[in-house]
Structure formats: structure tokens, C-alpha cells
Motif scaffolding. Structure first.
Motif, PDB file in Angstrom:
ATOM      1  N   ASP A 262       0.838  -1.212   0.000  1.00 13.34           N
ATOM      2  CA  ASP A 262       0.000   0.000   0.000  1.00 13.34           C
ATOM      3  C   ASP A 262       0.869   1.258   0.000  1.00 13.34           C
ATOM      4  OD1 ASP A 262      -2.366  -1.330  -0.114  1.00 13.34           O
ATOM      5  OD2 ASP A 262      -2.784  -1.196   2.045  1.00 13.34           O
ATOM      6  N   ASN A 263       1.930   1.183  -0.821  1.00  7.05           N
ATOM      7  CA  ASN A 263       2.862   2.300  -0.973  1.00  7.05           C
ATOM      8  C   ASN A 263       3.665   2.637   0.282  1.00  7.05           C
ATOM      9  OD1 ASN A 263       2.407   2.824  -3.730  1.00  7.05           O
ATOM     10  ND2 ASN A 263       0.523   3.950  -3.209  1.00  7.05           N
ATOM     11  N   ASP A 290      -1.272  -7.147   8.333  1.00  2.66           N
ATOM     12  CA  ASP A 290      -2.575  -7.317   7.691  1.00  2.66           C
ATOM     13  C   ASP A 290      -2.828  -8.813   7.578  1.00  2.66           C
ATOM     14  OD1 ASP A 290      -4.814  -5.879   6.579  1.00  2.66           O
ATOM     15  OD2 ASP A 290      -4.272  -6.721   4.655  1.00  2.66           O
ATOM     16  N   LYS A 294      -0.252 -11.076   0.904  1.00  2.00           N
ATOM     17  CA  LYS A 294      -0.285  -9.680   0.517  1.00  2.00           C
ATOM     18  C   LYS A 294       0.223  -9.513  -0.900  1.00  2.00           C
ATOM     19  CE  LYS A 294       0.700  -8.108   5.212  1.00  2.00           C
ATOM     20  NZ  LYS A 294      -0.589  -7.527   5.518  1.00  2.00           N
TER      21      LYS A 294
END
Length: 317
Positions: A262-263, A290, A294
Motif C-alpha cells: 500500500d505504498n 494485515d 499480501k
């Protein structure tokens, strides 16, 4: 009473004890008893009188009071007492009797022996007065409100005094204030380095970055302290590549300079491909936790960016 000749003479039975003159004045010489005899010139009539001569004592010599002092504690609690001492000078004064008086008996009373008893909060003047000469001295006494508080004697941080935790973890310190019936059990917490770990007013510690930190708890009453040492560790993750989105030359020849999710850069110590081959180690920023699978961006040393799927083990290795 109408006798023509009323002349008389006096005689002491023992002039070494007492003498008597022609007028009947008896003077004591030394301790003892004598008989004084009076004889009339006309008719030689006699009468006697017994006189006892006593030894003169120092008490019979009056020594006047010159001064008096009053000493003792200056504070007393309500319903408690202190003793004041009056000193009459000179020490051999004949009459050393004194009396005491309080300037306000609603605040403190004083008895005949100088015992002062607190009644209520305030200040009074106690005055001592000598019976002889009315010499005086004063003493200020402050009456304090009685402290019924149960004061803190000790504070403890429960459990191990040397703890370890990981970055972003939180723990709550449990504290015991003694005695159990202490009136004021309030405490404050302080971290020796908030850059490593912070602590709030409830003893909740949050790890910020790796390092060693000391947390101190201090009681409001008595400023009693206790400490605990905490080692903050970084989580170390092992990351395994499960697939690449595009086909390209084997990237084993390139250094992986960064992994982004996510950057945001994530940290790792090892990066392995699914076949077990290890990629070049690199270090980035913190791991974004998370789900276990991923989609990330691999940044290679040649500038290329590769989309990949990764799986990581959330454990220390």
C-alpha cells in the motif's frame, strides 16, 4: 496596778542559749531551751517563761525572684497535649510558685502545671506569672488540626521487574500501594525515554522503538517510588515470495532494495522465493500487519518495480 514600785529585773537560765536585757528583750544565741525569769524589785515576786531557740535555716532567709522563662514545644494537635516548663531565677529563690494562663481557652487550655491541651486550630499565647514579684514570660503555641490520614509507606510494581516487549505492543503495569488502607493511593508514571516507550497516567506502556527504558511509579503521598526495566525489541519477519505478476528475467541477479505494501515500506530481514532460494537481504521501514497473503511491490536495484504476492511468518527468527 497601783503598786508604788513596779521595777523588775530579767534573767536567763542559760545565756549561752539566749540572753535577755533589762527591758525583757530576749536574743537567741544558739539552739536550745532557756527559762526567762522576771523578778520584782519590791517583794521579789517572780514569774518564768520558757523560750526555745531554733537553728536559723536558709529557707528563713527570703531570696526574691528576679525572672522567669517558659520553654517547650510550639505546636500541638487538637485533643493532644504538650508540656511547658517554667524556670524561676535565681535557682535559690524562696518562693518559686507560678501560675499559667492561656490567651484563648477556646483554642488551647493550660493547667497549673503548664500542660497545654489543644482544643481547635489556631494560635495562643501562654503566660506564666511568678507569685513573688509577678515576673512574667510568654510562649506562642500553634494548635494544628489532627492528621487522621494513613500515610503511604511503600509502592510496588507487581510482577517481574525486568520485562521485554515488542515495538507497538502495549502492557498495563499493576501497582500495589502499601499499607492497603492508605488514605491517598494516587500515583504517577514516568518513562525514562519516551522515544523508546511511553506510559500514560494509568500505567499503560506502549513500545515505540527498540531499546531499554525504565518506568518509574511515584506516589503522591510520601513520594515513594518503584521502577521496572523494559527491553523493547523489534519484530523480525521472514518473508516468502509466492508469485510474480509479470514474467521477467530471474530477479536473483538484482538486489531488492525495498518492499512496499500500500505504498508503505515494510521491514524484513530475510526474503525468500517459493523455491527456497534467498533473495538479497535489505532493510526498510516498519511492517504493516494485515492478512497473511499480501500483494506488494518489489523495488529492484536496477530501478524496476515488480508486483509480487508474499507470505510472511509473523514470528521472531
Amino acid at each position: 496596778e497601783n503598786a508604788t514600785n513596779k521595777k523588775v529585773s530579767f534573767k536567763s537560765s542559760n545565756t549561752s542559749i539566749a540572753t535577755v536585757d533589762n527591758n525583757g528583750k530576749v536574743t537567741g544565741v544558739k539552739e536550745g531551751s532557756v527559762t526567762i525569769t522576771v523578778t520584782t524589785d519590791d517583794g521579789k515576786m517572780t514569774a518564768t517563761y520558757q523560750v526555745t531557740v531554733k537553728k536559723k535555716t536558709s529557707e528563713q532567709t527570703t531570696v526574691p525572684v528576679t525572672s522567669v522563662t517558659l520553654t517547650g514545644d510550639s505546636e500541638v494537635y487538637e485533643s493532644e497535649s504538650i508540656q511547658l516548663t517554667a524556670k524561676v531565677l535565681p535557682e535559690n529563690a524562696t518562693n518559686k510558685k507560678v501560675s499559667f494562663k492561656s490567651s484563648n481557652t477556646s483554642i488551647a487550655t493550660v493547667d497549673n502545671n503548664g500542660k497545654v491541651t489543644g482544643v481547635k486550630e489556631g494560635q495562643v499565647t501562654i503566660t506564666v506569672t511568678t507569685d513573688d514579684g509577678k515576673k512574667t514570660a510568654t510562649h506562642q503555641v500553634t494548635v494544628k488540626k489532627k492528621d487522621t490520614s494513613v500515610h503511604v509507606t511503600e509502592v510496588k510494581i507487581n510482577g517481574n521487574q525486568n520485562l521485554s516487549m515488542y515495538v507497538k505492543d502495549e502492557i498495563v503495569l499493576s501497582v500495589t500501594v502499601l499499607p492497603e488502607n492508605a488514605t491517598n493511593k494516587k500515583v504517577t508514571f514516568q518513562s525514562s525515554n519516551a522515544g523508546i516507550a511511553t506510559v500514560d497516567e494509568n500505567g499503560r506502556v506502549r513500545a515505540v522503538t527498540a531499546g531499554n527504558v525504565t518506568i518509574t511509579v511515584t506516589t503522591e503521598d510520601g513520594k515513594k517510588t518503584a521502577t521496572v526495566t523494559i527491553e523493547v525489541k523489534e519484530h523480525v519477519y521472514e518473508v516468502t515470495l509466492t508469485g510474480l505478476k509479470q514474467k521477467l528475467q530471474p530477479i536473483y541477479q538484482y538486489e531488492i532494495t525495498e518492499v512496499r505494501f500500500d505504498n508503505n515500506p515494510i521491514s524484513f530481514t530475510k526474503l525468500k522465493f517459493k523455491n527456497g532460494r534467498e533473495a538479497t537481504k535489505t532493510v526498510a521501514a516498519e511492517w504493516v500487519e494485515d492478512e497473511n497473503l499480501k500483494e506488494v511491490t518489489l523495488v529492484l536495484s536496477n530501478g524496476e518495480e515488480v508486483q509480487a504476492r508474499i507470505k510472511y511468518a509473523s514470528r521472531d527468527i
